[in-house]
Design a protein around this motif. Structure first.
Motif, PDB file in Angstrom:
ATOM      1  N   THR A  51      -4.481  -0.184  -7.558  1.00 47.81           N
ATOM      2  CA  THR A  51      -4.033   0.378  -8.834  1.00 47.81           C
ATOM      3  C   THR A  51      -4.974  -0.019  -9.975  1.00 47.81           C
ATOM      4  OG1 THR A  51      -1.700   0.423  -8.184  1.00 47.81           O
ATOM      5  CG2 THR A  51      -2.171   0.342 -10.541  1.00 47.81           C
ATOM      6  N   PRO A  52      -5.391   0.936 -10.802  1.00 48.33           N
ATOM      7  CA  PRO A  52      -6.228   0.605 -11.956  1.00 48.33           C
ATOM      8  C   PRO A  52      -5.403  -0.094 -13.049  1.00 48.33           C
ATOM      9  CG  PRO A  52      -6.404   2.950 -11.367  1.00 48.33           C
ATOM     10  CD  PRO A  52      -5.220   2.400 -10.658  1.00 48.33           C
TER      11      PRO A  52
ATOM     12  N   VAL B 230       2.651 -12.819 -10.088  1.00 48.84           N
ATOM     13  CA  VAL B 230       3.759 -12.584  -9.163  1.00 48.84           C
ATOM     14  C   VAL B 230       4.731 -11.613  -9.818  1.00 48.84           C
ATOM     15  CG1 VAL B 230       5.676 -13.629  -7.887  1.00 48.84           C
ATOM     16  CG2 VAL B 230       3.509 -14.869  -8.131  1.00 48.84           C
ATOM     17  N   GLY B 231       5.153 -10.605  -9.026  1.00 47.29           N
ATOM     18  CA  GLY B 231       6.151  -9.657  -9.522  1.00 47.29           C
ATOM     19  C   GLY B 231       5.586  -8.390 -10.130  1.00 47.29           C
ATOM     20  N   LEU B 232       4.331  -8.074  -9.839  1.00 53.01           N
ATOM     21  CA  LEU B 232       3.741  -6.843 -10.353  1.00 53.01           C
ATOM     22  C   LEU B 232       4.085  -5.692  -9.416  1.00 53.01           C
ATOM     23  CD1 LEU B 232       1.947  -5.265 -12.295  1.00 53.01           C
ATOM     24  CD2 LEU B 232      -0.030  -5.992 -10.939  1.00 53.01           C
ATOM     25  N   ASP B 233       4.712  -4.653  -9.948  1.00 52.54           N
ATOM     26  CA  ASP B 233       5.150  -3.515  -9.133  1.00 52.54           C
ATOM     27  C   ASP B 233       4.086  -2.425  -9.091  1.00 52.54           C
ATOM     28  OD1 ASP B 233       5.609  -3.235 -11.853  1.00 52.54           O
ATOM     29  OD2 ASP B 233       7.306  -1.879 -11.606  1.00 52.54           O
TER      30      ASP B 233
ATOM     31  N   ALA C 188       8.580 -11.019  -5.130  1.00 55.14           N
ATOM     32  CA  ALA C 188       7.713 -12.067  -4.584  1.00 55.14           C
ATOM     33  C   ALA C 188       6.310 -11.574  -4.296  1.00 55.14           C
ATOM     34  CB  ALA C 188       8.332 -12.631  -3.303  1.00 55.14           C
ATOM     35  N   VAL C 189       6.002 -10.359  -4.681  1.00 55.62           N
ATOM     36  CA  VAL C 189       4.667  -9.812  -4.406  1.00 55.62           C
ATOM     37  C   VAL C 189       3.622 -10.545  -5.252  1.00 55.62           C
ATOM     38  CG1 VAL C 189       3.199  -7.772  -4.562  1.00 55.62           C
ATOM     39  CG2 VAL C 189       5.562  -7.555  -3.753  1.00 55.62           C
TER      40      VAL C 189
ATOM     41  N   THR D 174       0.809  -1.221   0.000  1.00 52.08           N
ATOM     42  CA  THR D 174       0.000   0.000   0.000  1.00 52.08           C
ATOM     43  C   THR D 174       0.845   1.276   0.000  1.00 52.08           C
ATOM     44  OG1 THR D 174      -0.143  -0.047   2.426  1.00 52.08           O
ATOM     45  CG2 THR D 174      -1.929  -1.125   1.176  1.00 52.08           C
ATOM     46  N   ASP D 175       2.130   1.161   0.309  1.00 51.92           N
ATOM     47  CA  ASP D 175       2.998   2.330   0.425  1.00 51.92           C
ATOM     48  C   ASP D 175       3.684   2.603  -0.914  1.00 51.92           C
ATOM     49  OD1 ASP D 175       4.710   4.362   1.101  1.00 51.92           O
ATOM     50  OD2 ASP D 175       5.847   3.214   2.588  1.00 51.92           O
ATOM     51  N   VAL D 176       3.291   3.683  -1.591  1.00 46.65           N
ATOM     52  CA  VAL D 176       3.878   3.984  -2.902  1.00 46.65           C
ATOM     53  C   VAL D 176       5.329   4.444  -2.785  1.00 46.65           C
ATOM     54  CG1 VAL D 176       1.663   4.531  -3.971  1.00 46.65           C
ATOM     55  CG2 VAL D 176       2.992   6.364  -2.874  1.00 46.65           C
TER      56      VAL D 176
END
Length: 209
Positions: free
Chosen positions: A176-177, A168-171, A81-82, A71-73
């Motif tokens: 986010t739209p 996995v691995g989306l920054d 690993a997100v 949540t922290d931009v």
């Protein structure tokens, strides 16, 4: 004369703007609106500035939303690993992701909606404001404060269920739209990629778990 976009958006030409010759019935602006047409009921239009050619402006409606535990931009590293779930809008139906499960990766186009654009892009800047990195033009970097604030990342597909795609691995932070998805195909991948030395220093922690 106004042109009709693929979704019904109307493209308005400023006074004095001429269509190309008879052989060019789909000019570049028309081809663009065919791909990025304004949503039904919302107009794409031309705007002009003193001494500038006509510029097409348009609107894009998100196709879905990202959900994850980020949540922290301002936390800009450690995306490797997100795990994110992209929920596609119900207007696309339950079969909108059918076939995507056969691919290992997907390109996610999204909007940096929590970042303002810079007011002036003409001055080169170092990425992240780091003094150890060289200043570069806005189109030689991938930062979020950019024209149109569009991001794109190639992510590993973990699962596909109905209108839910888990990657996995989306920054991109939660909420986010998402504006488009494209399956990653070998034929579209570049070969013999090269980059400046400083990029490895900039990105050393970016996709670490």
């Amino acid at each position: 004369m106004a042109q009709q976009g693929a979704q019904g958006g109307r493209l308005r030409r400023p006074r004095g703007h001429r269509r190309g010759d008879a052989g060019d019935r789909r000019d570049p602006a028309r081809r663009l609106t065919d791909r990025l047409a304004a949503p039904a009921g919302q107009d794409a239009h031309w705007r002009t500035g003193e001494g500038c050619p006509a510029i097409l402006s348009f609107q894009i409606t998100p196709i879905g939303t990202v959900r994850n535990d980020r949540t922290d931009v301002q936390h800009t590293d450690n995306w490797g690993a997100v795990r994110s779930t992209i929920t596609i809008d119900e207007r696309f139906g339950e079969a909108c992701l059918q076939g995507l499960e056969g691919f290992s990766h997907v390109e996610v186009l999204f909007l940096f909606d929590q970042f303002p654009e810079h007011g002036d892009y003409r001055e080169p800047r170092p990425n992240r404001g780091r003094s150890d990195l060289p200043p570069v033009g806005v189109f030689a970097g991938r930062g979020p404060r950019r024209p149109n604030r569009i991001g794109v990342t190639c992510c590993a597909i973990e699962s596909v269920h109905g209108r839910e795609l888990t990657v996995v691995g989306l920054d991109a932070v939660s909420g986010t739209p998402v504006i488009d998805l494209k399956p990653t195909m070998t034929e579209f991948l570049p070969v013999d990629v090269k980059q400046p030395e400083w990029v490895s220093r900039l990105m050393s922690e970016y996709f670490r778990p």
